[in-house]
Design a protein around this motif. Structure first.
Motif, short mmCIF file in Angstrom:
data_model
loop_
_atom_site.label_atom_id
_atom_site.label_comp_id
_atom_site.label_asym_id
_atom_site.label_seq_id
_atom_site.Cartn_x
_atom_site.Cartn_y
_atom_site.Cartn_z
N VAL A 252 41.83 30.06 37.33
CA VAL A 252 42.77 30.03 36.20
C VAL A 252 42.96 31.38 35.53
O VAL A 252 43.98 31.61 34.87
N GLY A 253 42.00 32.31 35.68
CA GLY A 253 42.10 33.53 34.89
C GLY A 253 41.87 34.85 35.58
O GLY A 253 41.89 35.89 34.91
N CYS A 254 41.66 34.87 36.89
CA CYS A 254 41.41 36.12 37.60
C CYS A 254 42.59 36.44 38.52
O CYS A 254 42.95 35.62 39.37
N THR A 255 43.15 37.64 38.34
CA THR A 255 44.29 38.02 39.17
C THR A 255 44.07 39.35 39.87
O THR A 255 45.01 39.92 40.41
N ASP A 256 42.86 39.87 39.87
CA ASP A 256 42.59 41.14 40.56
C ASP A 256 41.25 41.06 41.27
O ASP A 256 40.51 40.08 41.15
N GLU A 257 40.95 42.08 42.01
CA GLU A 257 39.72 42.09 42.80
C GLU A 257 38.50 42.53 42.00
O GLU A 257 37.39 42.58 42.52
N TYR A 258 38.69 42.83 40.72
CA TYR A 258 37.58 43.34 39.91
C TYR A 258 36.87 42.25 39.12
O TYR A 258 36.01 42.53 38.30
N ASP A 259 37.24 41.00 39.35
CA ASP A 259 36.62 39.87 38.67
C ASP A 259 36.72 39.96 37.16
O ASP A 259 35.77 39.70 36.43
N HIS A 260 37.90 40.34 36.68
CA HIS A 260 38.18 40.31 35.25
C HIS A 260 38.78 38.96 34.89
O HIS A 260 39.80 38.55 35.50
N PHE A 261 38.17 38.26 33.93
CA PHE A 261 38.75 37.02 33.45
C PHE A 261 39.74 37.38 32.34
O PHE A 261 39.34 37.87 31.28
N LYS A 262 41.02 37.14 32.59
CA LYS A 262 42.08 37.54 31.67
C LYS A 262 42.50 36.34 30.83
O LYS A 262 43.03 35.35 31.35
N MET A 263 42.27 36.44 29.54
CA MET A 263 42.51 35.31 28.65
C MET A 263 43.98 34.90 28.63
O MET A 263 44.32 33.72 28.71
N ALA A 264 44.88 35.88 28.54
CA ALA A 264 46.31 35.54 28.50
C ALA A 264 46.77 34.94 29.83
O ALA A 264 47.61 34.05 29.86
#
Length: 271
Positions: A252-264
């Motif tokens: 639901v919240g990760c869109t990159d390979e760096y494993d950042h959970f993006k709230m928006a």
């Protein structure tokens, strides 16, 4: 309100209604206050859920050439009412007790508002109680002088999100929609998704049906479409604090390979 039977739960980190209730820090609070004032005037079935910060907006004085900030906490006794509902919200696998306080409908000509508060005696009897009491001390994790850090910021959002789902249920409110304001409140949608999927893995038919159900219940608005206004956290950090499965958070919240959970991004995905 014309398409759904039930109450709209308006989830926001802060609300500005009156100077005697300083549970806000700035623009989003003023905007949220305007939204729920309008809902009350138009008789829309809205109940707001927010955080009760002990250090919200402040009064400034000058003493000895230095600015001094004063926080007024009298609103606890004179304006808000204790519903006597206590929620147990797990943080790092340990329950944090959250009191649900209430601004009754009509006060300041506004809708009913539920305030989530961890600065209560019940938390002193639990492990790390003094730390638990500070989880809602200030908005967005509090100021630097209050010892804010990433843990507290994520925890602040978890309490707001999970509390927005659990508090209305505990009070017997029939919820039709969750209207989530800003990414700081997005764990309300994550909580709904975690419940709806019942352990189903991303990509399965059960997961897809759960996603459809959640999207029919959730509205999400970001008022600050810049990076600084939409936090990103380490996926492992969010998982450690929240207890949510990694596969759910990643879906639901990760869109990159760096494993950042993006709230928006989570709000966009689940709405």
């Amino acid at each position: 309100p014309t398409k759904h039977d039930g109450v709209v739960i308006y989830v926001t980190p802060e609300i500005a209604l009156d100077q005697s209730l300083p549970t806000y820090t700035g623009g989003l609070g003023v905007l949220s206050g305007g939204h729920i004032w309008t809902a009350y005037e138009m008789k829309y079935p809205v109940v707001a859920v927010t955080i009760l910060p002990r250090t919200g907006y402040y009064r400034q004085d000058v003493s000895g050439g230095e600015m001094v900030m004063h926080y007024d906490r009298r609103y606890l006794e004179h304006i808000l009412h204790d519903t006597r509902v206590r929620l147990n919200i797990p943080i790092v696998g340990k329950p944090v007790c959250v009191a649900v306080r209430e601004l009754r409908e009509g006060v300041f000509n506004n809708c009913r508002i539920l305030y989530l508060d961890t600065d209560i005696p019940e938390n002193e009897t639990r492990a790390e109680g003094s730390i638990a009491r500070t989880n809602t001390i200030g908005l967005y994790g509090g100021a630097r002088a209050q010892g804010t850090n990433i843990d507290r910021r994520i925890t602040h959002s978890l309490i707001l999100g999970r509390g927005s789902v659990l508090a209305p249920r505990a009070l017997g409110i029939d919820v039709a929609l969750y209207d989530i304001q800003e990414s700081h409140a997005v764990f309300a949608a994550v909580e709904l998704m975690d419940e709806a999927r019942r352990g189903a893995a991303p990509g399965t038919e059960q997961f897809k049906k759960a996603l459809e159900r959640v999207r029919s219940q959730v509205l999400f608005t970001t008022h600050t479409p810049v990076k600084d206004g939409n936090p990103e956290y380490s996926l492992r950090h969010v998982r450690w604090l929240s207890g949510y499965d990694e596969d759910l958070l990643r879906a639901v919240g990760c869109t990159d390979e760096y494993d950042h959970f993006k709230m928006a991004e989570a709000g966009r995905y689940l709405a």
